[in-house]
Design a protein around this motif. Structure first.
Motif, PDB file in Angstrom:
ATOM      1  N   LEU A  17       0.828  -1.211   0.000  1.00 21.20           N
ATOM      2  CA  LEU A  17       0.000   0.000   0.000  1.00 21.20           C
ATOM      3  C   LEU A  17       0.861   1.260   0.000  1.00 21.20           C
ATOM      4  O   LEU A  17       0.518   2.252  -0.646  1.00 21.20           O
ATOM      5  CB  LEU A  17      -0.947  -0.020   1.206  1.00 21.20           C
ATOM      6  N   ALA A  18       1.999   1.212   0.712  1.00 22.01           N
ATOM      7  CA  ALA A  18       2.890   2.378   0.759  1.00 22.01           C
ATOM      8  C   ALA A  18       3.486   2.680  -0.613  1.00 22.01           C
ATOM      9  O   ALA A  18       3.834   3.833  -0.910  1.00 22.01           O
ATOM     10  CB  ALA A  18       3.999   2.139   1.777  1.00 22.01           C
ATOM     11  N   ALA A  19       3.604   1.655  -1.458  1.00 29.61           N
ATOM     12  CA  ALA A  19       4.201   1.837  -2.789  1.00 29.61           C
ATOM     13  C   ALA A  19       3.177   2.247  -3.846  1.00 29.61           C
ATOM     14  O   ALA A  19       3.544   2.565  -4.976  1.00 29.61           O
ATOM     15  CB  ALA A  19       4.882   0.540  -3.223  1.00 29.61           C
ATOM     16  N   ALA A  20       1.898   2.269  -3.475  1.00 28.34           N
ATOM     17  CA  ALA A  20       0.829   2.468  -4.456  1.00 28.34           C
ATOM     18  C   ALA A  20       0.620   3.936  -4.792  1.00 28.34           C
ATOM     19  O   ALA A  20       0.620   4.798  -3.913  1.00 28.34           O
ATOM     20  CB  ALA A  20      -0.470   1.880  -3.919  1.00 28.34           C
ATOM     21  N   ASP A  21       0.409   4.211  -6.070  1.00 27.47           N
ATOM     22  CA  ASP A  21      -0.131   5.502  -6.498  1.00 27.47           C
ATOM     23  C   ASP A  21      -1.656   5.460  -6.484  1.00 27.47           C
ATOM     24  O   ASP A  21      -2.314   6.465  -6.215  1.00 27.47           O
ATOM     25  CB  ASP A  21       0.359   5.841  -7.911  1.00 27.47           C
ATOM     26  N   LEU A  22      -2.197   4.286  -6.795  1.00 26.27           N
ATOM     27  CA  LEU A  22      -3.644   4.078  -6.822  1.00 26.27           C
ATOM     28  C   LEU A  22      -3.938   2.712  -6.203  1.00 26.27           C
ATOM     29  O   LEU A  22      -3.191   1.753  -6.424  1.00 26.27           O
ATOM     30  CB  LEU A  22      -4.167   4.087  -8.269  1.00 26.27           C
ATOM     31  N   VAL A  23      -5.033   2.633  -5.444  1.00 26.55           N
ATOM     32  CA  VAL A  23      -5.415   1.376  -4.804  1.00 26.55           C
ATOM     33  C   VAL A  23      -6.815   0.982  -5.278  1.00 26.55           C
ATOM     34  O   VAL A  23      -7.734   1.800  -5.268  1.00 26.55           O
ATOM     35  CB  VAL A  23      -5.395   1.493  -3.262  1.00 26.55           C
ATOM     36  N   VAL A  24      -6.942  -0.276  -5.708  1.00 25.90           N
ATOM     37  CA  VAL A  24      -8.250  -0.855  -6.007  1.00 25.90           C
ATOM     38  C   VAL A  24      -8.625  -1.715  -4.811  1.00 25.90           C
ATOM     39  O   VAL A  24      -8.003  -2.748  -4.549  1.00 25.90           O
ATOM     40  CB  VAL A  24      -8.212  -1.707  -7.294  1.00 25.90           C
ATOM     41  N   HIS A  25      -9.615  -1.266  -4.040  1.00 21.75           N
ATOM     42  CA  HIS A  25     -10.040  -1.998  -2.846  1.00 21.75           C
ATOM     43  C   HIS A  25     -10.985  -3.127  -3.269  1.00 21.75           C
ATOM     44  O   HIS A  25     -12.018  -2.867  -3.873  1.00 21.75           O
ATOM     45  CB  HIS A  25     -10.730  -1.053  -1.860  1.00 21.75           C
ATOM     46  N   ASN A  26     -10.607  -4.345  -2.945  1.00 19.46           N
ATOM     47  CA  ASN A  26     -11.378  -5.501  -3.407  1.00 19.46           C
ATOM     48  C   ASN A  26     -11.759  -6.419  -2.249  1.00 19.46           C
ATOM     49  O   ASN A  26     -11.582  -7.623  -2.295  1.00 19.46           O
ATOM     50  CB  ASN A  26     -10.587  -6.279  -4.478  1.00 19.46           C
ATOM     51  N   ASP A  27     -12.277  -5.821  -1.191  1.00 13.99           N
ATOM     52  CA  ASP A  27     -12.841  -6.591  -0.079  1.00 13.99           C
ATOM     53  C   ASP A  27     -14.355  -6.506  -0.178  1.00 13.99           C
ATOM     54  O   ASP A  27     -14.914  -5.412  -0.172  1.00 13.99           O
ATOM     55  CB  ASP A  27     -12.393  -5.991   1.261  1.00 13.99           C
ATOM     56  N   GLY A  28     -15.015  -7.642  -0.291  1.00 13.72           N
ATOM     57  CA  GLY A  28     -16.467  -7.640  -0.260  1.00 13.72           C
ATOM     58  C   GLY A  28     -17.139  -7.259  -1.564  1.00 13.72           C
ATOM     59  O   GLY A  28     -18.362  -7.137  -1.617  1.00 13.72           O
ATOM     60  N   HIS A  29     -16.365  -7.046  -2.634  1.00 16.37           N
ATOM     61  CA  HIS A  29     -16.975  -6.737  -3.932  1.00 16.37           C
ATOM     62  C   HIS A  29     -17.313  -8.013  -4.681  1.00 16.37           C
ATOM     63  O   HIS A  29     -16.548  -8.970  -4.648  1.00 16.37           O
ATOM     64  CB  HIS A  29     -16.018  -5.919  -4.809  1.00 16.37           C
ATOM     65  N   ASP A  30     -18.440  -8.003  -5.378  1.00 12.40           N
ATOM     66  CA  ASP A  30     -18.654  -9.076  -6.340  1.00 12.40           C
ATOM     67  C   ASP A  30     -18.001  -8.652  -7.656  1.00 12.40           C
ATOM     68  O   ASP A  30     -17.472  -7.543  -7.779  1.00 12.40           O
ATOM     69  CB  ASP A  30     -20.150  -9.399  -6.507  1.00 12.40           C
ATOM     70  N   LEU A  31     -18.024  -9.532  -8.634  1.00 13.91           N
ATOM     71  CA  LEU A  31     -17.313  -9.256  -9.888  1.00 13.91           C
ATOM     72  C   LEU A  31     -17.888  -8.049 -10.622  1.00 13.91           C
ATOM     73  O   LEU A  31     -17.149  -7.300 -11.265  1.00 13.91           O
ATOM     74  CB  LEU A  31     -17.344 -10.499 -10.789  1.00 13.91           C
ATOM     75  N   VAL A  32     -19.192  -7.856 -10.527  1.00 14.46           N
ATOM     76  CA  VAL A  32     -19.821  -6.709 -11.206  1.00 14.46           C
ATOM     77  C   VAL A  32     -19.310  -5.399 -10.608  1.00 14.46           C
ATOM     78  O   VAL A  32     -18.956  -4.458 -11.327  1.00 14.46           O
ATOM     79  CB  VAL A  32     -21.361  -6.796 -11.111  1.00 14.46           C
ATOM     80  N   GLN A  33     -19.268  -5.327  -9.275  1.00 15.97           N
ATOM     81  CA  GLN A  33     -18.778  -4.108  -8.610  1.00 15.97           C
ATOM     82  C   GLN A  33     -17.300  -3.874  -8.907  1.00 15.97           C
ATOM     83  O   GLN A  33     -16.881  -2.743  -9.165  1.00 15.97           O
ATOM     84  CB  GLN A  33     -18.984  -4.243  -7.095  1.00 15.97           C
ATOM     85  N   LEU A  34     -16.511  -4.959  -8.889  1.00 17.36           N
ATOM     86  CA  LEU A  34     -15.086  -4.821  -9.167  1.00 17.36           C
ATOM     87  C   LEU A  34     -14.867  -4.338 -10.596  1.00 17.36           C
ATOM     88  O   LEU A  34     -14.054  -3.441 -10.845  1.00 17.36           O
ATOM     89  CB  LEU A  34     -14.368  -6.157  -8.944  1.00 17.36           C
ATOM     90  N   ARG A  35     -15.622  -4.901 -11.524  1.00 18.72           N
ATOM     91  CA  ARG A  35     -15.491  -4.496 -12.932  1.00 18.72           C
ATOM     92  C   ARG A  35     -15.812  -3.004 -13.091  1.00 18.72           C
ATOM     93  O   ARG A  35     -15.111  -2.285 -13.810  1.00 18.72           O
ATOM     94  CB  ARG A  35     -16.414  -5.347 -13.802  1.00 18.72           C
ATOM     95  N   ALA A  36     -16.855  -2.541 -12.405  1.00 21.67           N
ATOM     96  CA  ALA A  36     -17.232  -1.124 -12.491  1.00 21.67           C
ATOM     97  C   ALA A  36     -16.101  -0.232 -11.972  1.00 21.67           C
ATOM     98  O   ALA A  36     -15.788   0.816 -12.560  1.00 21.67           O
ATOM     99  CB  ALA A  36     -18.519  -0.865 -11.711  1.00 21.67           C
ATOM    100  N   LEU A  37     -15.467  -0.643 -10.873  1.00 22.64           N
ATOM    101  CA  LEU A  37     -14.333   0.121 -10.333  1.00 22.64           C
ATOM    102  C   LEU A  37     -13.184   0.193 -11.337  1.00 22.64           C
ATOM    103  O   LEU A  37     -12.571   1.239 -11.530  1.00 22.64           O
ATOM    104  CB  LEU A  37     -13.813  -0.542  -9.045  1.00 22.64           C
TER     105      LEU A  37
END
Length: 199
Positions: A169-189
């Protein structure tokens, strides 16, 4: 227009491969370091002859590929063997990544899916942004248990070889949070993310 070079990483079970796949569907050129590494250890792969010399023929299966289970067990018992294996495989992977980068020059966006991006200092200077796919360690364990049917010791051993979550996380410029998402929500992100880079 200049080309975006995005580094993508995340711990095992984070959903990184799904994020990479959606970005590729949006039009990004995907360079998958894991796939390149696996290809190098398949039958007739570029790493097979040096692995046979270093570890012996018992680590090559009947098809001429790396016996992954045997190597995993060996590395678990002899941690120094991981470095021996990486000394063989990593330079070969690096060469193939450079070849694919050259081939991708016309593309507007290249995504380099690199599991050890944070651990290796060589990649950051070559990238415009680092994207980390993140979830809790409990979620990682549950996904890997379901997907790979590994026991807890094997999962923990693999997680220990990867950088700690906070370091990623310290190395990230952008973070995709993927806790509790289904595939549809993740795809939208990920579609929103891709739009930021012209996809």
């Amino acid at each position: 227009m200049a080309q975006w070079r995005l580094g993508l990483t995340g711990g095992i079970g984070s959903g990184k491969s799904t994020v990479a796949s959606v970005l590729q569907q949006q039009g990004a050129v995907l360079i998958d370091a894991d796939a390149i590494s696996r290809a190098s250890t398949q039958s007739n792969g570029s790493a097979i002859a040096p692995i046979r010399r270093e570890f012996g023929p018992n680590f090559i299966d009947a098809s001429g590929a790396l016996d992954r289970q045997r190597m995993r067990e060996h590395v678990f018992r002899h941690p120094e063997a991981r470095q021996q294996l990486e000394t063989i495989v990593h330079p070969l992977v690096g060469q193939e990544i450079q070849r694919q980068l050259e081939a991708a020059r016309p593309a507007a966006c290249v995504v380099l899916d690199i599991p050890l991006l944070v651990e290796s200092p060589r990649w950051r200077p070559q990238l415009d942004r680092v994207i980390v796919v993140d979830c809790s360690e409990a979620t990682q364990r549950a996904r890997v248990r379901q997907r790979n049917a590994w026991d807890d010791d094997t999962i923990e051993a693999v997680m220990r070889t990867q950088s700690p979550r906070l370091q990623r996380l310290a190395a990230a410029d952008l973070v995709v949070h993927n806790d509790g998402h289904d595939l549809v929500q993740l795809r939208a992100l990920v579609l929103q993310l891709g739009a930021r880079f012209g996809l």
